[in-house]
Scaffold this motif. Structure first.
Motif, PDB file in Angstrom:
ATOM      1  N   SER A 125      -3.300  13.306  -9.362  1.00  0.00           N
ATOM      2  CA  SER A 125      -3.612  13.091  -7.946  1.00  0.00           C
ATOM      3  C   SER A 125      -3.237  14.338  -7.154  1.00  0.00           C
ATOM      4  CB  SER A 125      -2.847  11.885  -7.401  1.00  0.00           C
ATOM      5  OG  SER A 125      -1.480  12.178  -7.257  1.00  0.00           O
ATOM      6  N   GLU A 184       5.805  10.097 -12.687  1.00  0.00           N
ATOM      7  CA  GLU A 184       5.507   8.701 -12.375  1.00  0.00           C
ATOM      8  C   GLU A 184       4.223   8.545 -11.580  1.00  0.00           C
ATOM      9  OE1 GLU A 184       8.965   7.376 -10.379  1.00  0.00           O
ATOM     10  OE2 GLU A 184      10.158   7.163 -12.204  1.00  0.00           O
ATOM     11  N   LEU A 185       3.810   9.597 -10.868  1.00  0.00           N
ATOM     12  CA  LEU A 185       2.587   9.510 -10.077  1.00  0.00           C
ATOM     13  C   LEU A 185       1.352   9.385 -10.955  1.00  0.00           C
ATOM     14  CD1 LEU A 185       3.324  12.121  -7.284  1.00  0.00           C
ATOM     15  CD2 LEU A 185       3.216   9.647  -7.038  1.00  0.00           C
ATOM     16  N   GLN A 240       1.499   2.630 -20.084  1.00  0.00           N
ATOM     17  CA  GLN A 240       1.746   1.420 -19.308  1.00  0.00           C
ATOM     18  C   GLN A 240       1.528   0.156 -20.123  1.00  0.00           C
ATOM     19  OE1 GLN A 240       1.254   0.711 -15.114  1.00  0.00           O
ATOM     20  NE2 GLN A 240      -0.343   2.254 -15.100  1.00  0.00           N
ATOM     21  N   ARG A 287       2.121  -5.143 -17.146  1.00  0.00           N
ATOM     22  CA  ARG A 287       1.519  -4.461 -15.999  1.00  0.00           C
ATOM     23  C   ARG A 287       1.118  -5.471 -14.933  1.00  0.00           C
ATOM     24  NH1 ARG A 287       0.234  -3.338 -12.037  1.00  0.00           N
ATOM     25  NH2 ARG A 287      -1.001  -1.640 -11.148  1.00  0.00           N
ATOM     26  N   VAL A 316       4.634  -6.065  -5.468  1.00  0.00           N
ATOM     27  CA  VAL A 316       3.821  -5.292  -4.524  1.00  0.00           C
ATOM     28  C   VAL A 316       2.983  -6.240  -3.673  1.00  0.00           C
ATOM     29  CG1 VAL A 316       2.021  -3.533  -4.291  1.00  0.00           C
ATOM     30  CG2 VAL A 316       3.758  -3.311  -6.072  1.00  0.00           C
ATOM     31  N   LEU A 339       0.823   2.484  -0.014  1.00  0.00           N
ATOM     32  CA  LEU A 339       0.532   2.754  -1.418  1.00  0.00           C
ATOM     33  C   LEU A 339      -0.949   2.548  -1.684  1.00  0.00           C
ATOM     34  CD1 LEU A 339       1.409   3.122  -4.467  1.00  0.00           C
ATOM     35  CD2 LEU A 339       1.714   0.622  -4.506  1.00  0.00           C
ATOM     36  N   LEU A 368      -3.442   2.559  -5.238  1.00  0.00           N
ATOM     37  CA  LEU A 368      -3.558   2.667  -6.684  1.00  0.00           C
ATOM     38  C   LEU A 368      -5.010   2.953  -7.028  1.00  0.00           C
ATOM     39  CD1 LEU A 368      -1.323  -0.315  -7.907  1.00  0.00           C
ATOM     40  CD2 LEU A 368      -0.712   2.105  -7.693  1.00  0.00           C
ATOM     41  N   GLU A 374      -7.697   3.701 -10.215  1.00  0.00           N
ATOM     42  CA  GLU A 374      -7.828   3.497 -11.648  1.00  0.00           C
ATOM     43  C   GLU A 374      -8.917   4.388 -12.239  1.00  0.00           C
ATOM     44  OE1 GLU A 374      -8.435  -0.593 -12.561  1.00  0.00           O
ATOM     45  OE2 GLU A 374      -6.642  -1.276 -11.475  1.00  0.00           O
ATOM     46  N   GLU A 384      -3.651   5.325 -14.267  1.00  0.00           N
ATOM     47  CA  GLU A 384      -3.599   4.767 -12.926  1.00  0.00           C
ATOM     48  C   GLU A 384      -2.768   5.717 -12.070  1.00  0.00           C
ATOM     49  OE1 GLU A 384      -2.726   0.413 -11.267  1.00  0.00           O
ATOM     50  OE2 GLU A 384      -0.939   1.346 -12.123  1.00  0.00           O
ATOM     51  N   SER A 408      -0.789   6.643  -8.562  1.00  0.00           N
ATOM     52  CA  SER A 408      -0.120   6.104  -7.382  1.00  0.00           C
ATOM     53  C   SER A 408      -0.166   7.151  -6.278  1.00  0.00           C
ATOM     54  CB  SER A 408       1.342   5.763  -7.693  1.00  0.00           C
ATOM     55  OG  SER A 408       1.425   4.778  -8.700  1.00  0.00           O
ATOM     56  N   THR A 423       1.153   7.938  -2.458  1.00  0.00           N
ATOM     57  CA  THR A 423       2.115   7.490  -1.448  1.00  0.00           C
ATOM     58  C   THR A 423       2.236   8.469  -0.282  1.00  0.00           C
ATOM     59  OG1 THR A 423       3.936   8.537  -2.674  1.00  0.00           O
ATOM     60  CG2 THR A 423       3.499   6.213  -3.124  1.00  0.00           C
TER      61      THR A 423
END
Length: 280
Positions: free
Chosen positions: A2, A82-83, A90, A98, A105, A229, A231, A233, A238, A240, A242
């Motif tokens: 990302s 982690e992003l 996962q 998952r 959330v 947030l 998400l 795909e 995936e 994230s 933020t």
């Protein structure tokens, strides 16, 4: 990766470059000689083309006498990793964990903005439709078969459709009404389910007709949870999101997609047409 993750990687690289120069290493070549690394590795890290490993950070801080910064930098490295959460990682224990991870959330979110160009959003799926999607996930990623448990957790999400004053803004492309999971009987049940949820008081379900003029390219599916947030795909991972400025881009994309959507009776007519095609 990302754009948020890339921006953070570049910021980390710039910070490490500053440490190097402050410590008297005037060039990446001199620093590479001190570490025993390839010069290209130093360059890639400093320019954000490669994420530094935790051991790399420890070596960097020791040689530049910035050991007091090591813990903070390592935390940054972990956050960057982690992003981008690879699906294989996962899902290594199956699909159910998952799905369970998503529940907190959903519990926190007040406003949902959902875009799915090819499939029905998971929270609106019937158990039969969901089971077909999870069977494909199990086969594609070669993970443990826990379809029944994954479906059960996905169905738990649906309680939030009826709980509290949450607002659901959902956009589906017309293709999602025809993407065949499980054959006519499963699809008939799924389309009937969409007709039913349209009457929920806090549900706004828009459908983008196949021939509608588009104001932005469809892109990947994404889910926005408040303005905190997003998400996204893909087949491999995936992502994230933020960072506020990046979330704002997804909000803008959602608004542009909405301009192509139809609602109410027009949306019901498209679903009815999809149902009729199942009988042909």
């Amino acid at each position: 990766m990302s754009t948020e993750a890339q921006a953070q990687r570049e910021a980390l690289g710039a910070r490490l470059r500053g440490f190097r120069k402050d410590a008297g290493y005037s060039s990446g070549r001199a620093f590479a000689a001190a570490t025993g690394w390839q010069e290209s590795k130093v360059s890639r890290i400093e320019n954000g083309r490669q994420n530094a490993g935790e051991d790399d950070i420890r070596v960097w801080c020791e040689l530049t006498h910035t050991q007091d910064q090591a813990d903070d930098l390592i935390a940054t490295v972990r956050h960057i990793e982690e992003l981008r959460l690879e699906w294989r990682r996962q899902l290594q224990a199956g699909a159910e964990p998952r799905q369970r991870k998503a529940l907190p959330v959903y519990a926190r979110t007040k406003v949902f903005r959902i875009w799915h160009p090819t499939v029905v959003w998971g929270t609106l799926q019937t158990a039969e439709y969901a089971a077909e999607t999870f069977r494909q996930v199990v086969d594609y990623y070669e993970i443990p078969d826990d379809v029944d448990a994954a479906v059960a957790k996905r169905m738990e999400r649906q309680r939030y459709l009826y709980k509290g004053d949450r607002i659901f803004n959902v956009l589906l492309a017309e293709q999602a009404l025809s993407t065949n999971f499980g054959g006519p009987d499963v699809m008939r049940g799924q389309l009937d389910r969409l007709l039913a949820v349209m009457s929920l008081p806090h549900m706004s379900l828009g459908i983008l007709p196949a021939g509608a003029p588009m104001h932005i390219w469809p892109g990947n599916s994404f889910s926005m949870f408040d303005s905190k947030l997003v998400l996204v795909e893909t087949y491999s991972a995936e992502f994230s999101v933020t960072q506020p400025r990046e979330i704002a881009l997804y909000a803008k994309a959602f608004d542009l997609l909405k301009r192509s959507a139809v609602y109410g009776q027009q949306a019901r007519a498209l679903i009815a047409q999809a149902l009729a095609r199942l009988d042909d």
